[in-house]
Design a protein around this motif. Structure first.
Motif, PDB file in Angstrom:
ATOM      1  N   HIS A 878       0.087   6.197   6.194  1.00 37.85           N
ATOM      2  CA  HIS A 878       0.575   7.158   5.205  1.00 37.85           C
ATOM      3  C   HIS A 878       2.043   6.865   4.892  1.00 37.85           C
ATOM      4  O   HIS A 878       2.906   7.000   5.755  1.00 37.85           O
ATOM      5  CB  HIS A 878       0.427   8.583   5.726  1.00 37.85           C
ATOM      6  N   LEU A 879       2.286   6.456   3.670  1.00 36.71           N
ATOM      7  CA  LEU A 879       3.647   6.198   3.207  1.00 36.71           C
ATOM      8  C   LEU A 879       3.868   7.037   1.957  1.00 36.71           C
ATOM      9  O   LEU A 879       3.646   6.576   0.828  1.00 36.71           O
ATOM     10  CB  LEU A 879       3.836   4.706   2.910  1.00 36.71           C
ATOM     11  N   PRO A 880       4.318   8.261   2.118  1.00 33.16           N
ATOM     12  CA  PRO A 880       4.317   9.219   0.997  1.00 33.16           C
ATOM     13  C   PRO A 880       5.251   8.876  -0.142  1.00 33.16           C
ATOM     14  O   PRO A 880       5.061   9.358  -1.256  1.00 33.16           O
ATOM     15  CB  PRO A 880       4.744  10.529   1.675  1.00 33.16           C
ATOM     16  N   SER A 881       6.277   8.046   0.115  1.00 27.54           N
ATOM     17  CA  SER A 881       7.257   7.746  -0.938  1.00 27.54           C
ATOM     18  C   SER A 881       7.117   6.345  -1.510  1.00 27.54           C
ATOM     19  O   SER A 881       7.928   5.935  -2.341  1.00 27.54           O
ATOM     20  CB  SER A 881       8.684   7.923  -0.376  1.00 27.54           C
ATOM     21  N   LEU A 882       6.094   5.586  -1.067  1.00 25.24           N
ATOM     22  CA  LEU A 882       5.969   4.182  -1.461  1.00 25.24           C
ATOM     23  C   LEU A 882       5.727   4.053  -2.962  1.00 25.24           C
ATOM     24  O   LEU A 882       4.834   4.689  -3.515  1.00 25.24           O
ATOM     25  CB  LEU A 882       4.819   3.521  -0.705  1.00 25.24           C
ATOM     26  N   THR A 883       6.539   3.224  -3.600  1.00 21.51           N
ATOM     27  CA  THR A 883       6.364   2.957  -5.033  1.00 21.51           C
ATOM     28  C   THR A 883       6.051   1.496  -5.311  1.00 21.51           C
ATOM     29  O   THR A 883       5.481   1.176  -6.352  1.00 21.51           O
ATOM     30  CB  THR A 883       7.637   3.336  -5.817  1.00 21.51           C
ATOM     31  N   THR A 884       6.436   0.584  -4.400  1.00 23.38           N
ATOM     32  CA  THR A 884       6.203  -0.847  -4.613  1.00 23.38           C
ATOM     33  C   THR A 884       5.597  -1.458  -3.353  1.00 23.38           C
ATOM     34  O   THR A 884       6.140  -1.298  -2.256  1.00 23.38           O
ATOM     35  CB  THR A 884       7.522  -1.574  -4.948  1.00 23.38           C
ATOM     36  N   LEU A 885       4.479  -2.156  -3.525  1.00 21.44           N
ATOM     37  CA  LEU A 885       3.810  -2.824  -2.401  1.00 21.44           C
ATOM     38  C   LEU A 885       3.485  -4.251  -2.805  1.00 21.44           C
ATOM     39  O   LEU A 885       2.845  -4.484  -3.832  1.00 21.44           O
ATOM     40  CB  LEU A 885       2.516  -2.088  -2.029  1.00 21.44           C
ATOM     41  N   GLU A 886       3.958  -5.230  -2.016  1.00 19.18           N
ATOM     42  CA  GLU A 886       3.639  -6.628  -2.256  1.00 19.18           C
ATOM     43  C   GLU A 886       3.079  -7.235  -0.971  1.00 19.18           C
ATOM     44  O   GLU A 886       3.696  -7.144   0.092  1.00 19.18           O
ATOM     45  CB  GLU A 886       4.878  -7.419  -2.695  1.00 19.18           C
ATOM     46  N   ILE A 887       1.898  -7.862  -1.067  1.00 20.30           N
ATOM     47  CA  ILE A 887       1.277  -8.550   0.065  1.00 20.30           C
ATOM     48  C   ILE A 887       0.917  -9.954  -0.385  1.00 20.30           C
ATOM     49  O   ILE A 887       0.192 -10.128  -1.371  1.00 20.30           O
ATOM     50  CB  ILE A 887       0.026  -7.799   0.559  1.00 20.30           C
ATOM     51  N   GLU A 888       1.443 -10.956   0.322  1.00 16.37           N
ATOM     52  CA  GLU A 888       1.201 -12.347  -0.061  1.00 16.37           C
ATOM     53  C   GLU A 888       1.114 -13.205   1.198  1.00 16.37           C
ATOM     54  O   GLU A 888       1.943 -13.089   2.095  1.00 16.37           O
ATOM     55  CB  GLU A 888       2.331 -12.850  -0.961  1.00 16.37           C
ATOM     56  N   GLY A 889       0.108 -14.059   1.260  1.00 14.57           N
ATOM     57  CA  GLY A 889      -0.022 -14.978   2.373  1.00 14.57           C
ATOM     58  C   GLY A 889      -0.394 -14.298   3.680  1.00 14.57           C
ATOM     59  O   GLY A 889      -0.011 -14.768   4.748  1.00 14.57           O
ATOM     60  N   CYS A 890      -1.136 -13.219   3.617  1.00 15.69           N
ATOM     61  CA  CYS A 890      -1.618 -12.518   4.820  1.00 15.69           C
ATOM     62  C   CYS A 890      -3.146 -12.604   4.803  1.00 15.69           C
ATOM     63  O   CYS A 890      -3.848 -11.604   4.611  1.00 15.69           O
ATOM     64  CB  CYS A 890      -1.132 -11.067   4.841  1.00 15.69           C
ATOM     65  N   GLN A 891      -3.670 -13.818   5.005  1.00 12.76           N
ATOM     66  CA  GLN A 891      -5.079 -14.095   4.725  1.00 12.76           C
ATOM     67  C   GLN A 891      -6.053 -13.376   5.652  1.00 12.76           C
ATOM     68  O   GLN A 891      -7.219 -13.220   5.316  1.00 12.76           O
ATOM     69  CB  GLN A 891      -5.333 -15.607   4.796  1.00 12.76           C
ATOM     70  N   GLN A 892      -5.603 -12.955   6.817  1.00 11.05           N
ATOM     71  CA  GLN A 892      -6.533 -12.352   7.767  1.00 11.05           C
ATOM     72  C   GLN A 892      -6.436 -10.827   7.823  1.00 11.05           C
ATOM     73  O   GLN A 892      -7.062 -10.197   8.660  1.00 11.05           O
ATOM     74  CB  GLN A 892      -6.289 -12.924   9.172  1.00 11.05           C
ATOM     75  N   LEU A 893      -5.673 -10.281   6.940  1.00  8.77           N
ATOM     76  CA  LEU A 893      -5.494  -8.830   6.966  1.00  8.77           C
ATOM     77  C   LEU A 893      -6.819  -8.138   6.663  1.00  8.77           C
ATOM     78  O   LEU A 893      -7.445  -8.395   5.631  1.00  8.77           O
ATOM     79  CB  LEU A 893      -4.425  -8.434   5.945  1.00  8.77           C
ATOM     80  N   MET A 894      -7.235  -7.227   7.556  1.00  6.22           N
ATOM     81  CA  MET A 894      -8.541  -6.582   7.436  1.00  6.22           C
ATOM     82  C   MET A 894      -8.376  -5.065   7.499  1.00  6.22           C
ATOM     83  O   MET A 894      -8.911  -4.394   8.358  1.00  6.22           O
ATOM     84  CB  MET A 894      -9.471  -7.027   8.570  1.00  6.22           C
ATOM     85  N   THR A 895      -7.622  -4.513   6.600  1.00  9.59           N
ATOM     86  CA  THR A 895      -7.354  -3.082   6.673  1.00  9.59           C
ATOM     87  C   THR A 895      -7.287  -2.485   5.281  1.00  9.59           C
ATOM     88  O   THR A 895      -7.109  -3.200   4.289  1.00  9.59           O
ATOM     89  CB  THR A 895      -6.020  -2.832   7.401  1.00  9.59           C
ATOM     90  N   SER A 896      -7.481  -1.208   5.226  1.00  7.05           N
ATOM     91  CA  SER A 896      -7.268  -0.499   3.965  1.00  7.05           C
ATOM     92  C   SER A 896      -5.772  -0.393   3.718  1.00  7.05           C
ATOM     93  O   SER A 896      -4.969  -0.315   4.651  1.00  7.05           O
ATOM     94  CB  SER A 896      -7.871   0.906   4.034  1.00  7.05           C
TER      95      SER A 896
END
Length: 1174
Positions: A878-896
């Motif tokens: 839970h990140l209530p104030s998040l406005t920008t999210l960048e995910i790159e090169g995290c090939q094994q990430l298995m989460t919502s």
């Protein structure tokens, strides 16, 4: 009005410097040692005191009396010379002190004055000549009628008192400002007080009073308030007078009360329980006590009462306002033109004077949005219809205009400046109009010119001066870059006027105007600054400032003649400021530069210089040395410790490998950008211990692996450097003691930004992450490759930005990251930006134990996770104030992805098949996806649910092989759409079975598309229909979309069109009417299109650039129909035979600046007579 408000207070500041110098120990020692006549020294002091008494009177009288202006300029010239002579004396004393053997001070003085010294020979003669000049000026003061300050003198310039009446027909462009103020008036109890204060701030002549009048006379104000009062306050903040004026305004009766106490009691009685509106126009007072005294009887008014204050000084607004300050801006060009035209043409039809209108519009540009200027110039030209007279005014400076009303408004602002600010502002005449400057840049120049006082606090004093001029609207922030400032054109003209011949901006047309009195010179740098450009500068042998000005923000090679370097500059022996920055031919300085006794500022930034000559060590007055981006620079002078006045040393981005010895002697250093620890020679890190005045933006300590003894690091004494705000600690290798070294480099608790880079021990010392560092707002840990765990950074209560980069051995991020300090209730409570990058072994991120309560990261706005290839699961839920999210090169990430209801920008670049995005956040504005597996299913869900996104404005999709269709109609507010590398994309909309209904259905679903940019690249299976009408589209790019089979959309606003395809199916029926740039490559229809334009006999009056590549069928380009074309590029068109144009176009084709034709072997025909160059 002629003349300038200089003299008086301006020279008073200079004279105070001279008085201090005359009484200084250095000068007294010089006179005693030289056995100069004490009477001569006293005579100098007396003559300066004699002229000092009449300076205020001379300041006013020089405006209308040219002979007084001449007297003031002669006085200033003599004062400059006297200051230079006293500077030389101080220099010689310092030189002797630094170069002599260690003996007693008395013996040093005796040695200096007893040995042969050519400098001594001419001092007495120079001093006698200066005193004689000053005595002659003293004799003239009585003839000129100049009187002492204490005597009865006419009152200073004043503004005419304002009233509340306004002619609304003469007001343009202030509707938005008026409504903003009215909104504040209509809101009750906005600040929780019964009486709110609204401040309107802006430079003189901007229309603050007019805006207040508009509000005051609005019918809504009459209904809102029981009582209204308008008071013009002006310079003198006379409380009894203001109180009486308010009382007379609200009662409509003359008040005979003189006693201040009775006045306030009567006002209280009148106001009590009433809802009132009071306008205090033109307020200058910035002291709290008088303001509080004025408000005492007004504290009994009804809730919702308001005071409107207009002021030029932001410090006044900050003092009085209870509501947000309203900063009044310049008028737009169109509004300024309307105002000018009203006064210049009155009720006449502007169209009846086309020649005058063209000139008038040029004049309005000079007004730069200042209403008073537009009104004054318009009124001046009202009765004039002669083109020559209008052109004369257009070409002249506004200060030369007769009987104008601009000068008094701006002059009053200047007149009211304290003496120290007057000369600081006048110096800015060296800056050309629209030049953008930095605060630090100007403060360093002021310091070099001797305008600042305060010992080691010089920079602080300069910063205060600068802020004061900003608050008084002499400087304003650049609209392009908030870190830069600019002067309004009229303020620039004012500076030029008051500085007179002492400041000079050199250009190609005015070099002959340089005089012997010129002290400060700037010039526009060009590609080659030859010696001829500076021929007239030889006359200005007492020049203090030599400053090139760069107009362009782009870099290009520049050079300056060797003759200037080796002949002209050495002759300018009184230079204090010298900049040679960006000249690519400067690889060394002549040894003669070491004879510049007065030099205080030397800027060599951006030059290929390799070393400074040892003679520079004799520039004992040097305060600022800038070597920024001298990428070949390898060595500072060996005996640099002699530069004891050095305050600022900028050596960023050089090749320095060590610092010279005895850096600890430079005890006045305030700004030291870098300290490089050498391997064996040079200064040890412990030399930093004596530099207690270090402060400011950043200190970077390099090569900490060369610190052998941790005790040396302790002696650097960083913990006591309380003024240092930014610190960067860098290692480039491991000597096995980095932990002990870092332990001793603990900074002062005031540190705000900290970076630790290349540190190679397994753990961090305990001070990293201590709650003790309550001021840290930015922290970066980078390349700490042996660290296996993170310090407790959650305990840093002010931390706003955190970067964790290349910590190769960190496997988990868990409880230790958040910290265990019991006083910290919310770990990372202020953090706004978090970056994890290049974390090769990182597998898991464990949430804070109280994550369900939302205690960690409550303010996090931006989260970046890049190149963490082993990260498998668990992001904060839970990140209530998040406005920008960048995910790159995290090939094994298995989460919502985390719950973040207000995300406005999301960038997902991954080949992961397991990162789940269940739905789009409701307020998202931007989505960027690359190699993202979940995108297709997400868009299908959006389509199935039929839920429109009313906030998404930008979507970028790249290399998503699973994407088959994009439901464009589900994003009605979309402005920018970029799709590339999606080989299976077939539709830009939900499928429609009947092709005939396609366009009508889409137009029904998207009746008013907001798209401004549509880019489709490498989508070979994209087929079907695009909506036929995009009313706001400005950029269209279609590359490699071979199956598009219908006409391209109609979009009258398209500016840029790029079409590259092997398709034979796409049709382009006509050029958009506003097209500026057209690029086509392997596209089948450019020639038929251009041919159609020719047959239709229609001109394109907007197209400026055409690029055509790889067309076998193109035979002729009809240039006739593109008269505004600036750039034409044609590549590989083997059948192009001619550039066709009618003879009528030859002489008028004047915009074309670039013509490139490559590999067109059959081109045989060019327009007869060629094409005219612009």
């Amino acid at each position: 009005m002629a003349g300038a408000l200089v003299g008086g207070a301006f020279l008073s500041a200079f004279l105070q410097v001279l008085f201090d110098r005359i009484g200084s120990r250095e000068v007294l020692d010089f006179f005693r040692g030289r056995k100069l006549n004490d009477g001569l020294l006293n005579k100098l002091n007396l003559t300066l005191n004699s002229v000092n008494g009449v300076l205020d009177d001379a300041e006013e009288k020089q405006i209308t009396r040219p002979n007084v202006k001449i007297w003031v300029d002669e006085l200033k010239d003599a004062v400059y010379d006297a200051e230079d002579l006293l500077d030389e004396i101080a220099y010689e004393v310092l030189r002797t002190k630094l170069e002599a053997a260690p003996v007693s001070r008395r013996q040093k003085v005796r040695n200096f004055f007893s040995c042969y010294n050519p400098f001594k020979k001419g001092v007495e003669a120079k001093l006698e000549e200066i005193v004689e000049r000053l005595e002659n000026l003293v004799k003239q003061k009585d003839v000129l009628g100049l009187i002492e300050s204490a005597a009865e003198r006419p009152p200073p310039l004043q503004n005419a008192a304002t009233t509340s009446l306004v002619d609304e027909s003469g007001v343009y462009g202030r509707k938005g400002d008026k409504e903003a103020i009215m909104k504040l008036l209509q809101s009750d109890n906005t600040s929780g007080k019964d009486l709110d204060v609204i401040s309107i701030v802006g430079m003189g002549g901007l229309g603050k009073t007019t805006l207040a009048q508009l509000v005051y006379n609005d019918n809504r104000a009459d209904h809102l308030f029981d009582l209204k009062a308008w008071v013009c306050v002006s310079k003198e903040f006379n409380i009894p007078k203001i109180t009486k004026d308010i009382l007379e305004e609200v009662t409509g009766k003359t008040c005979e009360i003189e006693n201040p106490n009775r006045l306030q009691l009567e006002l209280k009685k009148t106001m009590i329980g009433k809802k009132v509106l009071i306008v205090l126009d033109d307020v200058w007072n910035d002291k709290i006590t008088p303001w509080e005294d004025l408000l005492k009887p007004l504290k009994f008014v009804a809730q919702g009462s308001k005071i409107i204050v207009t002021t030029r000084n932001e410090s006044v607004a900050v003092l009085v306002c209870t509501l947000p300050i309203h900063h009044l801006k310049e008028l737009t060009y169109d509004d300024c033109w309307s105002l000018f035209a009203k006064y210049a043409f009155d009720d006449s039809n502007v169209d009846a004077y086309p020649n005058l209108e063209e000139i008038g519009r040029e004049i309005v540009k000079k007004c730069k949005g200042l209403p008073l200027a537009a009104k004054t110039l318009g009124s001046l030209l009202h009765s004039k219809r002669d083109v020559e007279e209008w052109e004369k005014i257009s070409r002249s400076d506004i200060w030369n205009l007769p009987n104008d009303d601009i000068l008094p408004v701006l002059r009053l602002s200047y007149y009211c400046l304290p003496s120290h600010l007057k000369r600081c502002f006048a110096y800015c005449a060296i800056f050309p109009k629209d030049y953008e400057f930095k605060k630090e840049e100007l403060v360093f120049l002021w310091m070099a010119e001797g305008f600042l006082a305060g010992g080691p606090e010089l920079e602080n004093a300069g910063s205060d001066f600068f802020s004061d001029l900003v608050s008084r609207s002499f400087f304003q922030r650049s609209s392009d870059d908030q870190s830069h400032f600019v002067m309004h054109d009229l303020k620039n003209d004012l500076a030029k006027s008051v500085s007179g011949e002492f400041c000079f901006r050199l250009n190609s047309n005015n070099s002959s105007s340089i005089t012997r009195r010129t002290r400060h010179l700037s010039y526009a740098r060009t590609e080659h600054d030859g010696s001829k450009k500076f021929e007239a500068v030889y006359e200005a042998e007492v020049l203090r400032t030599f400053l090139p000005i760069d107009w362009s923000k782009w870099w290009w090679p520049k050079c300056i003649d060797n003759e200037v370097m080796h002949d002209l500059l050495p002759k300018l022996k009184r230079l204090r400021v010298l900049s040679l920055s960006q000249y690519h031919n400067i690889i060394e300085l002549p040894d003669s530069f070491g004879k510049m006794k007065h030099l205080r500022y030397l800027d060599l930034s951006g030059t290929p210089i390799k070393r400074l000559p040892e003679s520079v060590n004799s520039c004992y007055s040097l305060q600022t040395l800038i070597l920024y981006k001298c990428k070949d620079f390898e060595g500072l002078p060996t005996n640099m410790s002699r530069l004891v006045n050095l305050c600022h040393l900028d050596i960023r981005k050089t090749k320095l490998k060590e610092m010279p010895k005895l850096m600890s002697k430079l005890t006045r250093l305030q700004k030291l950008t870098d300290f490089i620890v050498g391997e064996q020679s040079g200064s040890s890190i412990k030399e930093l211990g004596e530099l207690q005045h270090l402060r400011g933006k950043k200190l970077c300590i390099w090569n900490l692996q060369n610190v052998v003894e941790a005790e040396d690091a302790l002696q650097a004494n960083l913990k006591d450097k309380k003024h240092l705000k930014k610190l960067k600690l860098r290692w480039a290798g491991n000597m096995g003691n980095s932990l002990h070294v870092l332990e001793q480099l603990k900074p002062h608790k005031n540190i705000e930004c900290l970076s630790i880079i290349g540190y190679e021990s397994a753990g961090f010392p305990s001070w990293v992450g201590e709650a003790f560092f309550s001021n840290i707002v930015s922290l970066r840990l980078d390349g700490c490759i042996n660290c296996s765990s993170l310090p407790p950074l959650g305990q840093l209560t002010s931390l706003k930005e955190l970067g964790i980069i290349a910590l190769d051995k960190v496997v988990t991020v868990s409880d230790e990251f958040y910290g265990s300090c019991t006083s910290v209730k919310k770990p990372f409570g202020c953090l706004e930006i978090l970056r994890f990058e290049r974390m090769e072994q990182w597998c898991e991120w464990f949430s804070y134990k109280d994550e369900d309560e939302g205690k960690a990261f409550p303010l996090l706005r931006e989260l970046y996770m890049r190149e963490c290839p082993k990260l498998m699961r668990v992001l904060p839920s839970h990140l209530p104030s998040l406005t920008t999210l960048e995910i790159e090169g995290c090939q094994q990430l298995m989460t919502s992805l985390p719950r973040a209801p207000i995300v406005v920008r999301m960038e997902l670049k991954d080949e992961s098949h397991d990162l789940l995005l269940k739905k789009l956040p409701s307020g998202m504005h931007c989505l960027i996806a690359s190699h993202f597996h979940s995108l297709d299913s997400l868009l299908k869900k959006v389509e199935q649910m039929g839920c429109y996104s009313t906030t998404l404005e930008e979507i970028g999709i790249e290399n998503c092989e699973s994407l088959e269709r994009f439901p464009l109609e589900m994003f009605p507010k979309l402005k920018r759409l970029d799709i590339s590398g999606c080989p299976n994309l077939k539709y830009l909309f939900a499928p429609i079975t009947a092709f005939e209904d396609c366009i009508s259905v889409l137009e029904e679903r998207m009746p008013a598309s907001y798209l401004t940019r549509l880019c489709l690249r490498a989508c070979p299976n994209l087929a079907g229909a695009l909506p036929s009408y995009f009313p706001f589209l400005t950029t269209l790019v279609i590359i490699g979309c071979q199956r598009l089979m219908v006409s391209l959309p109609k979009a009258p606003t398209i500016i840029t069109m790029e079409l590259r395809d092997d398709s034979r199916e796409v049709e382009l029926e006509e050029l958009p009417s506003g097209l500026h740039r057209l690029s086509v490559d392997r596209f089948d229809y450019p020639y038929p299109l251009l041919e159609g334009v020719e047959q239709a006999d229609g001109l394109s009056t907007t197209l400026e650039a055409i690029e055509i590549r790889n067309y076998d069928s193109l035979e002729c380009l009809p240039l006739n129909f593109f008269p505004t074309l600036k750039r034409l590029n044609v590549y590989k068109c083997p059948n192009l035979v001619s550039l066709c144009a009618t003879e009528a176009i030859y002489g008028h084709f004047t915009f074309l600046s670039t013509l490139e034709i490559w590999k067109c072997p059959n081109l045989v025909s060019f327009p007869k007579g060629g094409l005219s160059a612009p």
